[in-house]
Motif scaffolding. Structure first.
Motif: not given
Length: 267
Positions: A38-55
């Motif tokens: 999950t962290l790997i997937a999260l890294y990829k989505l963040v690097h694509k600037r699709l996530i800026s905050a997690i609540g």
């Protein structure tokens, strides 16, 4: 103590990617959710600037957890399928007859990754024909990003908990959605209930991972089940239509009561 250290490490790793952690205490529901995959997937989505905050969590379950998130100024929902606890065997019933996913490997991760892609695809088909569903934004591995349906970081209520003035009108709206989903998106929801419909001024269909295309061998039985569930719930609040008439109107075929799984309609 070790668990707290793990949470702190998680926070540091996420924040190092430029992602803000909002409501850190409630995010601790992440236990067994944010594994290495999950962290790997999260890294990829963040690097694509699709996530800026997690609540904090919007919903939690055995199959998936949904977290509130942000992408710059936009509110998003981050759905994470739980690789260790999701019932991947049940998922195969919906995947097996779907030509889009006929080449899926039978491993736990392979099936869950395919399921995530399937929900994204189903949402996209429904959204494109104008059915009120969460707008799908992106997916990677076991993470699906969608437009958040709610206000002030709170999701719209499930149909069963919503304040509704005219149940008859809402019932007819949902029937219209089912028909448009069938005729325009060529899909059957396959798990429709008062738990998988949100309401705020109008109903929204959610949880589309199990939705199947019309050529799925069990599509007729799933459609019948959806109609029965809808009628079961709304019969408490308003007049309902005859199941046979509903199904015949949607499909243009003659309805008959199924005698075994997979049956239900004939031309």
């Amino acid at each position: 103590m070790a668990r707290e250290d793990e949470y702190e490490r998680f926070d540091r790793e996420i924040e190092a990617m430029g992602v803000r952690i909002k409501d850190a205490d409630s995010v601790k529901v992440r236990d067994d959710v944010f594994d290495e995959v999950t962290l790997i997937a999260l890294y990829k989505l963040v690097h694509k600037r699709l996530i800026s905050a997690i609540g904090g969590p919007i919903s939690t379950g055995k199959e998936a957890n949904v977290f509130y998130g942000e992408r710059d100024e936009d509110e998003i929902a981050i759905k994470i399928y739980r690789i260790q606890t999701a019932n991947f065997k049940a998922m195969t019933e919906y995947l097996a007859g779907d030509r889009r996913f006929s080449s899926v490997r039978g491993t736990r991760k392979g099936i869950i990754f395919a399921w995530t892609k399937k929900e994204y695809s189903n949402l996209a088909r429904a959204y494109e024909v104008g059915i009120p569903v969460p707008e799908p934004l992106a997916f990677d591995r076991n993470i699906l990003l969608m437009r958040f349906l709610g206000e002030d970081e709170l999701p719209y209520p499930q149909l069963r908990n919503a304040e509704i003035e005219d149940y008859g009108a809402v019932y007819r709206q949902i029937l219209d959605y089912i028909e448009r989903l069938y005729r325009d998106a060529r899909l059957v929801h396959a798990d429709l209930s008062e738990y998988n419909i949100l309401y705020h001024e109008k109903p929204y269909l959610i949880d589309m991972g199990q939705a199947v295309t019309l050529d799925h061998p069990r599509a007729p039985a799933f459609l019948i089940r959806d109609i029965k569930n809808l009628n079961r719930y709304f019969s408490r609040y308003c007049d309902i239509l005859d199941e046979q008439e509903i199904i015949s109107a949607i499909t243009g075929t003659e309805y008959r009561e199924p005698s075994r799984p997979g049956e239900g309609m004939q031309s």
